[in-house]
Scaffold this active site. Structure first.
Site, PDB file in Angstrom:
ATOM      1  N   PHE A 132       5.640  -5.925  -5.841  1.00  0.00           N
ATOM      2  CA  PHE A 132       4.637  -5.915  -4.780  1.00  0.00           C
ATOM      3  C   PHE A 132       4.666  -4.537  -4.131  1.00  0.00           C
ATOM      4  O   PHE A 132       5.624  -4.188  -3.443  1.00  0.00           O
ATOM      5  CB  PHE A 132       4.877  -6.988  -3.719  1.00  0.00           C
ATOM      6  CG  PHE A 132       3.777  -7.003  -2.696  1.00  0.00           C
ATOM      7  CD1 PHE A 132       2.598  -7.672  -2.951  1.00  0.00           C
ATOM      8  CD2 PHE A 132       3.900  -6.310  -1.506  1.00  0.00           C
ATOM      9  CE1 PHE A 132       1.551  -7.653  -2.022  1.00  0.00           C
ATOM     10  CE2 PHE A 132       2.865  -6.290  -0.574  1.00  0.00           C
ATOM     11  CZ  PHE A 132       1.690  -6.967  -0.836  1.00  0.00           C
TER      12      PHE A 132
ATOM     13  N   ASP B 279      10.161   2.399  -3.784  1.00  0.00           N
ATOM     14  CA  ASP B 279       9.327   1.855  -2.712  1.00  0.00           C
ATOM     15  C   ASP B 279      10.256   1.184  -1.702  1.00  0.00           C
ATOM     16  O   ASP B 279      10.662   0.046  -1.860  1.00  0.00           O
ATOM     17  CB  ASP B 279       8.342   0.848  -3.304  1.00  0.00           C
ATOM     18  CG  ASP B 279       7.421   0.235  -2.262  1.00  0.00           C
ATOM     19  OD1 ASP B 279       7.730   0.347  -1.058  1.00  0.00           O
ATOM     20  OD2 ASP B 279       6.411  -0.384  -2.634  1.00  0.00           O
TER      21      ASP B 279
ATOM     22  N   LYS C  59       6.050   0.590   7.403  1.00  0.00           N
ATOM     23  CA  LYS C  59       6.451  -0.535   8.241  1.00  0.00           C
ATOM     24  C   LYS C  59       7.311  -0.109   9.425  1.00  0.00           C
ATOM     25  O   LYS C  59       6.807   0.293  10.452  1.00  0.00           O
ATOM     26  CB  LYS C  59       7.126  -1.610   7.378  1.00  0.00           C
ATOM     27  CG  LYS C  59       6.166  -2.228   6.357  1.00  0.00           C
ATOM     28  CD  LYS C  59       6.719  -3.452   5.714  1.00  0.00           C
ATOM     29  CE  LYS C  59       5.796  -3.994   4.633  1.00  0.00           C
ATOM     30  NZ  LYS C  59       4.506  -4.482   5.118  1.00  0.00           N
TER      31      LYS C  59
END
Length: 404
Positions: free
Chosen positions: A142, A227, A256
């Site tokens: 993801f 990531d 984030k």
């Protein structure tokens, strides 16, 4: 639910695209690890906005930095310099040991930027024939929801009926170094991978996997792109998840928690080889690197370090993981975690994880299900031992509950 909550949810359903299936709670306030709904009920947030609120809700020092900067200057575009960008570059480079920084807004933008950059490096430095660059990714990945990214997802819900997709990606199993070695060709420019697969259910690779991955990438002259949008900035008990195996990525993606949940901020961190290929006009973002974002990110990084949040994540994560493993429930298939990135996977016969999350809501805990059978648990990094124990009591009660 009160009539006001029902009204909020009904209005949202009437006007909004139905691209999420949220738990039935309407939140109106947050502080630290706690959030309150519109009826005044308090909940322990065990999702942290998918790790974006790692520093806790409405951290006062980040809030103060945001308000101060908002009074001074919010946006210039990159057509002009601003007095926050250079300081952001300097501080994030010092914190992470990076040489070059590319500021963006969302995590998906950082991923897309990395894909563009490693392809450009492949053509201009490695010498891959134009249009032939290959990037290896993992099944169950993801990395975001843009069209370029979902094209190499293996989740039918993510990519179904959104094609056609761009070529140039190879998909291999996660945690399998031999599969990576077999997939590499002279045209391979990068391996894009999450240190821990979060959306897939907090899937942790075998010990030594990333050591082998690093060796393979170095030996074959390809860029290791990690990531760390969810795992980075303390979530796993270290600043970056790569540090658990003592390796260094060639390209690191952050987002984030980079803003503490106040503002969309992301960054591509790399070396001169990769980001040095970009020239004016070849890539950019109107909001990327804006002074408000930079001021917020600087404060978010500062409190993360000064307040010992990374060390607390390691300490409380170990306590939480042990507590989860001690729960004796027939519903539990496996407990996984590193730092405060945790998951409880249920046996299929226990039913969907969603109903356990809804039961936890009734006990004052907000958690979120993924992949039908898994409950993710990722509270803000400021959680205390007492709060961990409080959560474990309610989790134990819920996971041993008979829903039949």
């Amino acid at each position: 639910m009160s009539s006001s909550v029902i009204d909020f949810i009904a209005t949202e359903a009437r006007f909004g695209a139905h691209n999420y299936a949220p738990i039935g709670v309407v939140l109106s306030r947050g502080e630290g690890v706690w959030v309150w709904d519109t009826d005044g009920n308090r909940y322990l947030d065990c999702l942290s906005a998918y790790s974006a609120v790692s520093q806790g809700h409405c951290h006062p020092k980040i809030l103060a930095a945001m308000v101060e900067q908002a009074h001074r200057l919010t946006l210039t575009s990159r057509a002009f310099h601003n007095d926050q960008l250079a300081l952001f570059y300097e501080e994030i480079a010092a914190l992470t040991g990076s040489h070059k920084v590319l500021p963006m807004n969302s995590g998906a933008e950082a991923v897309e930027s990395a894909i563009k950059s490693v392809r450009k490096w492949g053509y201009e430095v490695k010498g891959v024939p134009d249009g032939q660059a290959e990037i290896i990714v993992c099944a169950n990945n993801f990395h975001g929801r843009t069209l370029g990214i979902v094209g190499f997802s293996t989740d039918p819900e993510t990519h179904g009926h959104f094609g056609p997709f761009a070529p140039g990606f190879k998909i291999i199993p996660f945690g399998d170094a031999a599969a990576l070695e077999e997939a590499i060709t002279p045209n391979t420019v990068a391996f894009l991978v999450e240190p821990i697969q979060g959306e897939a259910g907090v899937i942790i690779p075998p010990a030594g996997y990333f050591t082998e991955v690093r060796e393979l990438c170095t030996a074959n002259n390809l860029m290791l792109v990690l990531d760390e949008i969810q795992t980075g900035l303390g979530r796993t008990g270290k600043l970056l998840a790569e540090q658990h195996e003592g390796i260094e990525a060639d390209v690191t993606l952050l987002g984030k928690a980079l803003s503490g949940g106040f503002y969309p901020v992301s960054a591509v961190l790399s070396n001169n080889d990769v980001l040095g290929t970009l020239r004016p006009g070849q890539h950019g973002s109107t909001f990327g690197g804006n002074p408000l974002a930079c001021a917020v990110a600087r404060a978010a990084m500062r409190v993360l370090v000064e307040e010992g949040m990374i060390e607390n994540a390691a300490r409380q994560g170990a306590r939480f993981l042990e507590g989860l493993k001690d729960i004796r429930a027939n519903t539990i298939r496996e407990v996984r975690g590193r730092g405060l990135m945790l998951a409880v996977e249920l046996h299929p016969e226990a039913g969907r994880a969603r109903r356990y999350c809804e039961a936890l809501q009734g006990k004052g805990i907000l958690a979120k299900d993924t992949h039908e059978q898994t409950i993710r648990i990722a509270p803000p990094l400021v959680i205390t031992s007492d709060q961990v124990d409080w959560a474990l009591e309610r989790l134990a009660t819920t996971l041993t509950q008979d829903f039949s």
